[in-house]
Design an enzyme around this catalytic site. Structure first.
Site, PDB file in Angstrom:
ATOM      1  N   ASP A  23       0.817  -1.215   0.000  1.00  0.00           N
ATOM      2  CA  ASP A  23       0.000   0.000   0.000  1.00  0.00           C
ATOM      3  C   ASP A  23       0.854   1.270   0.000  1.00  0.00           C
ATOM      4  OD1 ASP A  23      -2.042  -1.704   0.041  1.00  0.00           O
ATOM      5  OD2 ASP A  23      -2.819  -1.153   2.014  1.00  0.00           O
ATOM      6  N   ASP A  42       3.756   1.725  -1.162  1.00  0.00           N
ATOM      7  CA  ASP A  42       4.373   1.970  -2.471  1.00  0.00           C
ATOM      8  C   ASP A  42       3.372   2.506  -3.460  1.00  0.00           C
ATOM      9  OD1 ASP A  42       7.035   1.116  -2.151  1.00  0.00           O
ATOM     10  OD2 ASP A  42       6.185  -0.844  -1.758  1.00  0.00           O
ATOM     11  N   TYR A  43       2.175   1.959  -3.359  1.00  0.00           N
ATOM     12  CA  TYR A  43       1.110   2.422  -4.245  1.00  0.00           C
ATOM     13  C   TYR A  43       0.839   3.902  -3.969  1.00  0.00           C
ATOM     14  CZ  TYR A  43      -3.508   2.911  -6.242  1.00  0.00           C
ATOM     15  OH  TYR A  43      -4.581   3.357  -6.959  1.00  0.00           O
ATOM     16  N   ASP A  44       0.741   4.230  -2.686  1.00  0.00           N
ATOM     17  CA  ASP A  44       0.526   5.634  -2.317  1.00  0.00           C
ATOM     18  C   ASP A  44       1.654   6.491  -2.854  1.00  0.00           C
ATOM     19  OD1 ASP A  44      -1.792   5.110  -1.046  1.00  0.00           O
ATOM     20  OD2 ASP A  44      -0.926   5.035   0.964  1.00  0.00           O
ATOM     21  N   SER A  54     -11.596  10.398  -4.186  1.00  0.00           N
ATOM     22  CA  SER A  54     -10.503  10.086  -3.264  1.00  0.00           C
ATOM     23  C   SER A  54     -10.041  11.322  -2.535  1.00  0.00           C
ATOM     24  CB  SER A  54      -9.271   9.587  -3.977  1.00  0.00           C
ATOM     25  OG  SER A  54      -9.516   8.705  -4.904  1.00  0.00           O
ATOM     26  N   LEU A  55      -9.000  11.149  -1.773  1.00  0.00           N
ATOM     27  CA  LEU A  55      -8.472  12.260  -0.991  1.00  0.00           C
ATOM     28  C   LEU A  55      -7.067  12.588  -1.435  1.00  0.00           C
ATOM     29  CD1 LEU A  55      -9.585  11.025   2.528  1.00  0.00           C
ATOM     30  CD2 LEU A  55     -10.487  12.989   1.285  1.00  0.00           C
ATOM     31  N   GLU A  76     -10.077  12.531  11.973  1.00  0.00           N
ATOM     32  CA  GLU A  76     -10.467  11.162  12.299  1.00  0.00           C
ATOM     33  C   GLU A  76      -9.513  10.196  11.622  1.00  0.00           C
ATOM     34  OE1 GLU A  76     -13.780  12.339   9.793  1.00  0.00           O
ATOM     35  OE2 GLU A  76     -13.991  10.233   9.206  1.00  0.00           O
ATOM     36  N   LYS A  92      -7.884   7.496   9.217  1.00  0.00           N
ATOM     37  CA  LYS A  92      -8.142   7.032   7.856  1.00  0.00           C
ATOM     38  C   LYS A  92      -8.089   5.510   7.916  1.00  0.00           C
ATOM     39  CE  LYS A  92      -6.970   7.770   3.035  1.00  0.00           C
ATOM     40  NZ  LYS A  92      -6.793   6.434   2.522  1.00  0.00           N
ATOM     41  N   ASP A 125      -8.032   1.759   6.795  1.00  0.00           N
ATOM     42  CA  ASP A 125      -7.479   1.074   5.633  1.00  0.00           C
ATOM     43  C   ASP A 125      -8.385  -0.096   5.258  1.00  0.00           C
ATOM     44  OD1 ASP A 125      -5.784   0.546   3.618  1.00  0.00           O
ATOM     45  OD2 ASP A 125      -4.185  -0.292   4.852  1.00  0.00           O
ATOM     46  N   ARG A 154     -16.866   1.072  -4.461  1.00  0.00           N
ATOM     47  CA  ARG A 154     -16.459   2.277  -5.154  1.00  0.00           C
ATOM     48  C   ARG A 154     -16.206   2.039  -6.644  1.00  0.00           C
ATOM     49  NH1 ARG A 154     -11.323   6.203  -4.024  1.00  0.00           N
ATOM     50  NH2 ARG A 154     -10.132   4.301  -4.331  1.00  0.00           N
ATOM     51  N   TYR A 188     -18.706   7.363   7.765  1.00  0.00           N
ATOM     52  CA  TYR A 188     -18.040   8.661   7.929  1.00  0.00           C
ATOM     53  C   TYR A 188     -18.458   9.715   6.904  1.00  0.00           C
ATOM     54  CZ  TYR A 188     -14.942   6.421   4.501  1.00  0.00           C
ATOM     55  OH  TYR A 188     -14.462   5.759   3.419  1.00  0.00           O
ATOM     56  N   LYS A 208     -11.330  17.232   7.628  1.00  0.00           N
ATOM     57  CA  LYS A 208     -12.383  17.729   6.736  1.00  0.00           C
ATOM     58  C   LYS A 208     -12.901  19.061   7.278  1.00  0.00           C
ATOM     59  CE  LYS A 208     -13.835  12.972   6.024  1.00  0.00           C
ATOM     60  NZ  LYS A 208     -14.805  11.935   6.382  1.00  0.00           N
ATOM     61  N   LYS A 255      -0.933  11.388   5.898  1.00  0.00           N
ATOM     62  CA  LYS A 255      -0.447  10.011   5.966  1.00  0.00           C
ATOM     63  C   LYS A 255       0.631   9.847   7.046  1.00  0.00           C
ATOM     64  CE  LYS A 255      -2.302   7.538   3.112  1.00  0.00           C
ATOM     65  NZ  LYS A 255      -1.892   7.118   1.864  1.00  0.00           N
ATOM     66  N   CYS A 302      29.907  10.111 -22.960  1.00  0.00           N
ATOM     67  CA  CYS A 302      28.709   9.285 -22.840  1.00  0.00           C
ATOM     68  C   CYS A 302      29.103   7.812 -22.727  1.00  0.00           C
ATOM     69  CB  CYS A 302      27.833   9.498 -24.075  1.00  0.00           C
ATOM     70  SG  CYS A 302      26.472   8.322 -24.158  1.00  0.00           S
ATOM     71  N   CYS A 360      28.035   5.917 -26.113  1.00  0.00           N
ATOM     72  CA  CYS A 360      28.608   6.131 -27.444  1.00  0.00           C
ATOM     73  C   CYS A 360      29.965   6.825 -27.427  1.00  0.00           C
ATOM     74  CB  CYS A 360      27.646   6.941 -28.310  1.00  0.00           C
ATOM     75  SG  CYS A 360      27.534   8.673 -27.823  1.00  0.00           S
ATOM     76  N   CYS A 408      24.791  13.881 -23.294  1.00  0.00           N
ATOM     77  CA  CYS A 408      25.576  13.322 -24.385  1.00  0.00           C
ATOM     78  C   CYS A 408      25.308  14.155 -25.640  1.00  0.00           C
ATOM     79  CB  CYS A 408      25.131  11.879 -24.597  1.00  0.00           C
ATOM     80  SG  CYS A 408      25.531  11.225 -26.216  1.00  0.00           S
ATOM     81  N   CYS A 447      24.183   8.189 -31.096  1.00  0.00           N
ATOM     82  CA  CYS A 447      24.319   7.541 -29.789  1.00  0.00           C
ATOM     83  C   CYS A 447      23.269   6.434 -29.697  1.00  0.00           C
ATOM     84  CB  CYS A 447      24.106   8.547 -28.669  1.00  0.00           C
ATOM     85  SG  CYS A 447      24.028   7.761 -27.043  1.00  0.00           S
TER      86      CYS A 447
HETATM   87  S1  IVH Z   1     -13.702  10.735   3.443  1.00  0.00           S
HETATM   88  C1  IVH Z   1     -14.621  12.606  -0.900  1.00  0.00           C
HETATM   89  N1  IVH Z   1     -12.918   9.590   5.640  1.00  0.00           N
HETATM   90  O1  IVH Z   1      -9.927   6.874   1.860  1.00  0.00           O
HETATM   91  C2  IVH Z   1     -13.803  11.713  -0.076  1.00  0.00           C
HETATM   92  N2  IVH Z   1     -12.331   8.553   3.588  1.00  0.00           N
HETATM   93  O2  IVH Z   1      -8.387   8.227  -0.244  1.00  0.00           O
HETATM   94  C3  IVH Z   1     -14.553  11.110   1.044  1.00  0.00           C
HETATM   95  N3  IVH Z   1     -11.118   6.468   3.847  1.00  0.00           N
HETATM   96  O3  IVH Z   1     -12.139   6.378  -0.769  1.00  0.00           O
HETATM   97  C4  IVH Z   1     -13.723  10.195   1.802  1.00  0.00           C
HETATM   98  N4  IVH Z   1     -11.072   6.452   6.026  1.00  0.00           N
HETATM   99  O4  IVH Z   1     -12.188   4.706   1.114  1.00  0.00           O
HETATM  100  C5  IVH Z   1     -12.917   9.534   4.307  1.00  0.00           C
HETATM  101  N5  IVH Z   1     -12.322   8.654   7.676  1.00  0.00           N
HETATM  102  C6  IVH Z   1     -12.327   8.617   6.344  1.00  0.00           C
HETATM  103  C7  IVH Z   1     -11.716   7.563   5.640  1.00  0.00           C
HETATM  104  C8  IVH Z   1     -11.744   7.576   4.262  1.00  0.00           C
HETATM  105  C9  IVH Z   1     -10.724   5.801   4.935  1.00  0.00           C
HETATM  106  C10 IVH Z   1     -10.849   6.027   2.467  1.00  0.00           C
HETATM  107  C11 IVH Z   1     -12.052   6.021   1.582  1.00  0.00           C
HETATM  108  C12 IVH Z   1     -11.717   6.897   0.430  1.00  0.00           C
HETATM  109  C13 IVH Z   1     -10.230   6.948   0.511  1.00  0.00           C
HETATM  110  C14 IVH Z   1      -9.729   8.245  -0.046  1.00  0.00           C
END
Ligand code: IVH
Length: 732
Positions: free
Chosen positions: A45, A47-49, A94-95, A126, A128, A130, A149, A238, A302, A326, A431, A434, A454, A460
């Site tokens: 995760d 790395d993806y982020d 997403s955020l 609050e 986040k 996972d 989603r 949430y 938020k 994060k 270089c 070449c 180069c 080259c």
């Molecule tokens: S608010 C418009 N609150 O994070 C965005 N998202 O990266 C509303 N997530 O898709 C999302 N905890 O799956 C919100 N306390 C939280 C969250 C949360 C996890 C996830 C959610 C969202 C992703 C966004």
């Protein structure tokens, strides 16, 4: 690994940024498919982020280069077909991420600026969670559907499975339940439950899951709801989506109300009025993280006031009013075994560190970027020391880190562990591919550019192969069956030395000059398929043709600008020769030439002027473009290519908003919104916002205290409206 993948975002040129965005889009889409589509991640995760963060960082620096298929626009994965689809009436977005305290302070400051508010603004904070987000639709209080989603627009119908969760009420009871109420939140599995489930799976000889998140996803997306029912899934509410009314005025009160209706809500959520208080809550949550029974990967802030949320709106895939802070990346110590130099398409020599493999934040790392020779020597891009001037040497013990950046970086060196015989690294001045001289040009400030290049050009092999890869890349010719691998192989076989050669392959094959069928893996069918795919690309849109040439600073956006301006290849090429001559007159100084052309002092200056007049095309790109055509070898390759292919003329796009395609200027005081808000609104509607009034201006929005811009617009006969007129026009 591509050249750009290891580069510092700050150091990317527009052209490199473009290549990098293309690479990231592809890679992120691949992980998305694995992650959401198949519940089997191919990447951690963090790395993806990091990939997404890198994508956003590049986009933030180069907003014009944002791709249509950007991961920041396209949310999540494309869908698999097992489940019926549900289109979200309000997209599930997403955020944006914040990685440190400063990012959070910036986020708050940005919001205040946008809203033009000086005082304190309340935020909720609050954890986040996972897990995976779920949208639950209630009509007259009864649960009617549950959707994942998916790609943010369309999700999967998992209603039967969602009904099996204890945390999801079938019927909402309590105060003020709206007729239609879509509740959103996160499905997750507790850590202890995950471990127990995995142990059971292992005992039964079944495949185990990687982490609680994917277990939750896999459990929710079972075709047999009895299996879902047997899995201990939980849900935190949430947020909300489509609703007939919003019964409370703040985020905090709304979430409390969700609690009253029977949902689980997170006990660590709080409401705060200052950045300090938000950060204090962040630290509290971070301290408690290990002891919580569910995985969290940060804290979400938020804007509390829902009316303000509404005004703030969205930027592409994320709301302006929220951010995910994060938890930090990890550091690790390892040995820098070797410094290697890679040569890119434009000849840039990029140093890469080969490391003794080490785990950083759960990922094995064996390469890191070293940026450029100054970085190795302990000199920053401003010429000042970095790492207190400590240089990096082969054999050194170094700390590496990953933070918001997919490619690990070398942070520092431990001099006490330096081997006695370690030598300062000597950056090559020729270089490695070449043997041509590699030079550091002077930049605009007269200092040597941080990148050494180069000078071998087409001869080259590294530049030629990278140029071919670019030519056949997704945004250029995109030839089926002819990708990076083939570009390299055909070059090494001596069959394709430049783009035009691709289109003569078939003819040469028929004359038995290439003997393709006998080469590795090629049989009759694959050769036929390849030739058919090549034939299909004898005609591509002009912008792809221009982009495919791989001209420095002329990436996707600039190629589109050029194609839209000139429409046809003939019109595009005609001015080039004249411009080459003009530039020579001015000793290559594009800025001086521009100035002289604007004063009408240059005979035949219109061709240069036509380039300068293309809105959004900068002098650096123009100069690179003209220099490209001044190079006889490159010009020859273009002509050879044009003997084989026909670029298609490009048409203009139209949209139906009343201001689409128009140039708008705001002046004077705006009373109902900030300039940024006004600008964002205009851009959403397809208009272009300019800072000054000229003959190209279509509309002036003038508030009280408007001055010279208003006078000028009046004298030019430009349409003038006030702020309310603007709001009426764009439908707000
Ligand atoms: S608010 C418009 N609150 O994070 C965005 N998202 O990266 C509303 N997530 O898709 C999302 N905890 O799956 C919100 N306390 C939280 C969250 C949360 C996890 C996830 C959610 C969202 C992703 C966004």
């Amino acid at each position: 690994m591509s050249e750009t993948a290891v580069m510092d975002v700050e150091k990317l040129s527009a052209e490199q940024a473009e290549a990098e965005l293309a690479r990231l889009a592809e890679e992120i889409a691949r992980h998305d498919r694995a992650y959401h589509g198949e519940d089997a991640p191919t990447i951690r995760d963090a790395d993806y982020d990091a990939l997404r963060a890198r994508n956003s960082a590049v986009e933030a620096r180069f907003p014009d280069l944002v791709r249509e298929d950007s991961p920041s626009v396209r949310v999540g994965a494309t869908l698999q077909s097992q489940f019926e689809k549900i289109t979200h009436r309000v997209p599930m977005l997403s955020l944006d991420n914040a990685f440190n305290d400063d990012d959070v302070a910036d986020f708050v400051a940005r919001i205040k600026r946008f809203l033009r508010m000086d005082g304190d603004i309340a935020f909720t904070a609050e954890p986040k969670i996972d897990g995976l987000s779920l949208a639950l639709r209630y009509e007259q209080g009864r649960l009617v559907s549950a959707a994942t989603r998916g790609d943010g627009v369309t999700g999967e119908n998992v209603t039967q499975n969602a009904r099996t969760l204890n945390d999801i009420p079938d019927q909402l009871t309590g105060p003020d339940v709206p007729e239609v109420m879509e509740v959103r939140g996160e499905v997750y599995m507790g850590k202890a439950d995950f471990l127990a489930l995995n142990q059971r799976m292992a005992e039964e000889g079944k495949q185990t899951y990687v982490n609680p998140r994917n277990t939750a996803a896999g459990s929710l997306r079972q075709l047999d709801s009895a299996i879902t029912a047997s899995r201990p899934l939980k849900f935190f509410a949430y947020a909300w989506g489509d609703v007939s009314t919003v019964p409370r005025g703040s985020q905090f009160e709304m979430v409390q109300l969700l609690g009253e209706w029977g949902f689980s809500i997170n006990p660590l959520m709080g409401r705060f009025e200052s950045v300090e208080a938000m950060l204090e809550r962040y630290r509290l949550i971070e301290e408690q993280r290990a002891g919580l029974d569910y995985d969290i990967d940060g804290v979400v802030y938020k804007v509390d006031d829902l009316a303000l949320q509404e005004r703030l709106g969205f930027v592409s895939r994320s709301p302006r009013w929220a951010v995910a802070h994060k938890f930090p990346a990890e550091l690790a110590t390892t040995i820098l075994e070797k410094i290697e130099i890679q040569v890119g398409r434009t000849g840039a020599l990029s140093p890469v560190a080969r490391l003794t493999p080490v785990t950083v934040g759960g990922v094995v790392v064996s390469n890191a970027t070293l940026h450029n020779e100054d970085y190795i020597a302990g000199i920053g891009s401003d010429g000042l020391p970095i790492r207190e001037g400590r240089d990096l040497r082969e054999g050194d013990t170094v700390t590496v880190y990953r933070a918001g950046d997919v490619i690990p970086k070398v942070m520092d060196v431990d001099l006490s562990k330096r081997p006695a015989d370690a030598q300062p690294f000597v950056f090559p001045e020729t270089c490695p591919a070449c043997g041509s001289v590699a030079v550091r040009d002077l930049n605009a400030k007269g200092r040597p550019d941080s990148v050494r290049r180069c000078t071998g050009g087409f001869m080259c092999p590294a530049q030629a192969v990278e140029g071919l890869k670019h030519f056949v890349g997704r945004d250029a010719y995109d030839i089926d069956g002819f990708g990076d691998k083939q570009a390299e192989a055909f070059y090494n076989w001596g069959l394709v030395m430049n783009p035009a050669d691709i289109f003569t392959l078939q003819k040469r094959n028929e004359r038995s000059l290439t003997k393709l069928q006998n080469r590795d893996g090629y049989g009759k069918t694959s050769v036929d398929n390849l030739f058919a795919a090549i034939e299909e690309r004898r005609s591509v849109p002009l912008d792809r043709f221009i982009y495919g040439l791989g001209i420095r600073h002329v990436g996707r956006t600039n190629s589109k600008l050029l194609a839209r301006h000139y429409h046809t290849i003939e019109a595009f090429l005609a001015p080039m020769e004249n411009n080459v001559a003009l530039l020579e007159q001015f000793a290559g100084d594009g800025a001086a030439l521009t100035k002289a052309v604007s004063k009408d002092e240059v005979e035949g200056g219109e061709t240069w002027g036509s380039l300068v007049s293309i809105d959004g095309l900068g002098t650096v790109a123009i100069q690179a473009l003209v220099q490209f055509f001044a190079d006889a070898d490159r010009r020859r390759v273009v002509d050879e290519l044009l003997a084989e292919v026909t670029p298609e003329p490009v048409e203009l796009v139209v949209s139906d908003s009343p201001v689409a395609g128009k140039t708008v200027v705001f002046t004077g005081t705006l009373e109902q919104m900030s300039r940024d808000e006004a600008k964002a609104m205009a851009e959403r509607k397809g208009a272009k916002v300019s800072g000054s009034v000229s003959g190209k201006t279509d509309l002036l929005v003038a508030g009280p205290k408007a001055g010279s811009k208003l006078t000028k617009a009046q004298s030019l006969g430009i349409e003038i409206i006030d702020e309310q007129g603007w709001l009426d026009l764009v439908g707000n």
